[in-house]
Each structure stands twice: as C-alpha cells, then as structure tokens.
Design a protein around this motif. Structure first.
Motif, short mmCIF file in Angstrom:
data_model
loop_
_atom_site.label_atom_id
_atom_site.label_comp_id
_atom_site.label_asym_id
_atom_site.label_seq_id
_atom_site.Cartn_x
_atom_site.Cartn_y
_atom_site.Cartn_z
N UNK A 11 18.90 23.62 -23.60
CA UNK A 11 20.21 23.88 -24.18
C UNK A 11 21.04 24.82 -23.32
N UNK A 12 20.43 25.49 -22.37
CA UNK A 12 21.16 26.40 -21.51
C UNK A 12 20.20 27.13 -20.59
N UNK A 13 20.74 27.96 -19.71
CA UNK A 13 19.88 28.66 -18.75
C UNK A 13 18.87 29.59 -19.41
N UNK A 14 19.25 30.26 -20.51
CA UNK A 14 18.31 31.14 -21.19
C UNK A 14 17.16 30.34 -21.80
N UNK A 15 17.49 29.14 -22.29
CA UNK A 15 16.45 28.27 -22.84
C UNK A 15 15.45 27.87 -21.75
N UNK A 16 15.96 27.59 -20.57
CA UNK A 16 15.08 27.24 -19.44
C UNK A 16 14.21 28.42 -19.04
N UNK A 17 14.79 29.62 -19.01
CA UNK A 17 14.01 30.80 -18.64
C UNK A 17 12.90 31.07 -19.66
N UNK A 18 13.22 30.91 -20.95
CA UNK A 18 12.19 31.10 -21.97
C UNK A 18 11.06 30.10 -21.80
N UNK A 40 12.86 28.45 -11.25
CA UNK A 40 14.17 28.13 -11.80
C UNK A 40 14.99 27.33 -10.79
N UNK A 41 14.95 27.74 -9.53
CA UNK A 41 15.72 27.05 -8.49
C UNK A 41 15.19 25.64 -8.28
N UNK A 42 13.87 25.46 -8.36
CA UNK A 42 13.29 24.12 -8.22
C UNK A 42 13.79 23.20 -9.33
N UNK A 43 13.92 23.75 -10.52
CA UNK A 43 14.35 22.92 -11.63
C UNK A 43 15.81 22.49 -11.47
N UNK A 57 26.82 26.80 -15.74
CA UNK A 57 26.08 27.83 -16.47
C UNK A 57 24.72 28.08 -15.81
N UNK A 58 24.05 27.01 -15.42
CA UNK A 58 22.74 27.16 -14.77
C UNK A 58 22.89 27.81 -13.40
N UNK A 59 23.98 27.50 -12.69
CA UNK A 59 24.21 28.09 -11.37
C UNK A 59 24.52 29.57 -11.48
N UNK A 60 25.26 29.95 -12.53
CA UNK A 60 25.56 31.37 -12.73
C UNK A 60 24.27 32.14 -12.98
N UNK A 61 23.38 31.58 -13.78
CA UNK A 61 22.10 32.24 -14.03
C UNK A 61 21.27 32.30 -12.76
N UNK A 62 21.34 31.26 -11.94
CA UNK A 62 20.62 31.28 -10.66
C UNK A 62 21.11 32.41 -9.79
N UNK A 63 22.42 32.61 -9.77
CA UNK A 63 23.00 33.71 -8.99
C UNK A 63 22.54 35.05 -9.54
N UNK A 64 22.46 35.14 -10.87
CA UNK A 64 22.00 36.38 -11.50
C UNK A 64 20.56 36.67 -11.14
N UNK A 65 19.71 35.65 -11.15
CA UNK A 65 18.31 35.83 -10.78
C UNK A 65 18.16 36.27 -9.32
N UNK A 66 18.98 35.65 -8.45
CA UNK A 66 18.93 36.04 -7.04
C UNK A 66 19.39 37.49 -6.85
N UNK A 67 20.40 37.88 -7.61
CA UNK A 67 20.88 39.26 -7.53
C UNK A 67 19.80 40.24 -7.98
#
Length: 249
Positions: A11-18, A40-43, A57-67
C-alpha cells in the motif's frame, strides 16, 4: 526468455518496509539500515508501475533510506542535552505509527465481516404467548407496605370526610346521584401520578370530594399497583405512605 515474477503489492513505502522488517525478523528499534536499504532498492527496481504518483512515494522513501545510510557512516550528532541522536529515530516512529493504524484497520475489517454474518428474523410469537400477562404477587409487590396499613389510612380519611358533613345540609335530599366509574378514576389517578411523580397516599384521598370518590380512588390505586403503573413505599412504621409513578413524565 526471462522468468516472470509476480511481486507482492504494497500500500505504500512504509508497508514495504514493515514487510522487510517482519520477513527478516528484525527489531524495529534497531534496524540494520544498510541491509534494509539494499533490499528496498532491489524491490523498487523490480516494480513496474505506470502511476508516477505512487512510484514517487517509493522513490522518496528510497532517498530517505539512503540519507539515513549516509548519516550512519558519519560521526553521530549530539543534541542539546548531550545525547547522541539516532538517524533512524524518525523512521522508527513513522513505522510504529503506521503499524498501529494498519492493525486497527484489520480489527475493523474483521468486525465488518462478523457483522455481515449476523442474521435477523422477524418475530413469530404465537398470539397466546403475546397475550399472556404474568400474574402479579400483590404481597411481594407491596413488601413492607401491607394492605392492613392501606386500610387504616383509608379509614382515617373516611372519618375525616364524615367530620366534614354539615349537620343541617346533610339532611337535605339528594337531587342527583353522583356517577363515578372505576375506568374514569384509573385515568385520573394515572394522570395525577404522572404529573406529581411522587406524592402522599393520604393527600390523594383527601383531595376527593365525596365518600364514593374516595372508595373508587382507593380501588384505582390498588389496580395501578397491581399492573405496575405506580409503586408505594413507607420508610418507617406510621410514616406517610408515598406513591411513585413509574411512567415517563
């Protein structure tokens, strides 16, 4: 020819992280940011989405994880209280909040499913059952207030009515007989009880204008006690017997 792989829809990047945290059995308060970021990046590389809003939304979370990953490699920052700041703290709080709302949605969904399984049936009660009226135990209903006490008050009121008789006018012949019916008095006492809510039994009888009025009023009170319209009580022996209405005002 490549092998088609069907990816789970989130449903969103947080759902994927969970999902990644649960899959790897990771402590949410101590996320290995490097490992999670790589998975996360592989997915998202394997994602095929035409909706740019969702993909962004997923790309923004990817940037956050990289940061966060970069900040984890640098010396830890210290806040004003002298404590080291964890770059993952804000992400952990977001994940915990999202997890709480997600489980709440599951609970609401289960309740909706259970509610849809409830079946209703129109009542089919036999007429003889509907017409049944449970017999009332008058002694149990009156409890400490016995008919003997009611009778004593009745005689006292009757005696007062006798004392009010004019010795001269009482000798006059009656021109018209007073007609008093029990149904009329039942309506009168029920309305009196509804208006006054709580009042003395003696006062109700004193307000009557004649002997026949008192007798029929007394009978009406007994009927209303029996059908549960009113209740009576007496706190102490020889105290006033109080009548209370059970009907809504």
């Amino acid at each position: 020819m490549g092998i088609p792989v069907k990816l789970q829809v989130f449903e969103g990047p947080l759902d994927l992280l969970l999902h990644l945290i649960d899959k790897n059995k990771i402590d949410i308060y101590d996320i290995p940011i490097v490992e999670i970021t790589n998975q996360y990046m592989e997915y998202i590389r394997a994602m095929e989405r035409e909706d740019l809003n969702i993909m962004s939304e997923f790309l923004v979370m990817a940037a956050t994880l990289l940061d966060i990953k970069c900040r984890m490699l640098l010396p830890k920052e210290v806040n004003e209280e002298g404590e080291e700041e964890d770059p993952r703290q804000e992400l952990v709080e977001q994940l915990l909040e999202y997890k709480m709302y997600k489980y709440m949605s599951y609970e609401l969904r289960d309740r909706q499913v259970e509610g849809e399984q409830v079946m209703y049936k129109k009542p089919t009660i036999p007429e003889e059952v509907l017409g049944y009226v449970e017999p009332v135990d008058l002694d149990l209903l009156l409890e400490d207030v016995t008919l003997t006490k009611l009778g004593r008050i009745f005689r006292e009121v009757m005696k007062r009515q006798v004392d009010k008789i004019d010795p001269v006018r009482s000798k006059f012949g009656k021109i018209e007989k007073e007609e008093v019916t029990l149904p009329d008095k039942l309506g009168y006492v029920a309305e009196y009880a509804r208006m006054h809510r709580r009042f003395g039994f003696r006062q109700l009888l004193v307000d009557q204008s004649s002997r026949i009025q008192i007798v029929v009023t007394f009978l009406a009170v007994l009927h209303l006690i029996k059908d549960g319209t009113i209740s009576i009580e007496q706190e102490q022996p020889f105290d006033e017997i109080m009548i209370t209405s059970k009907a809504a005002a």
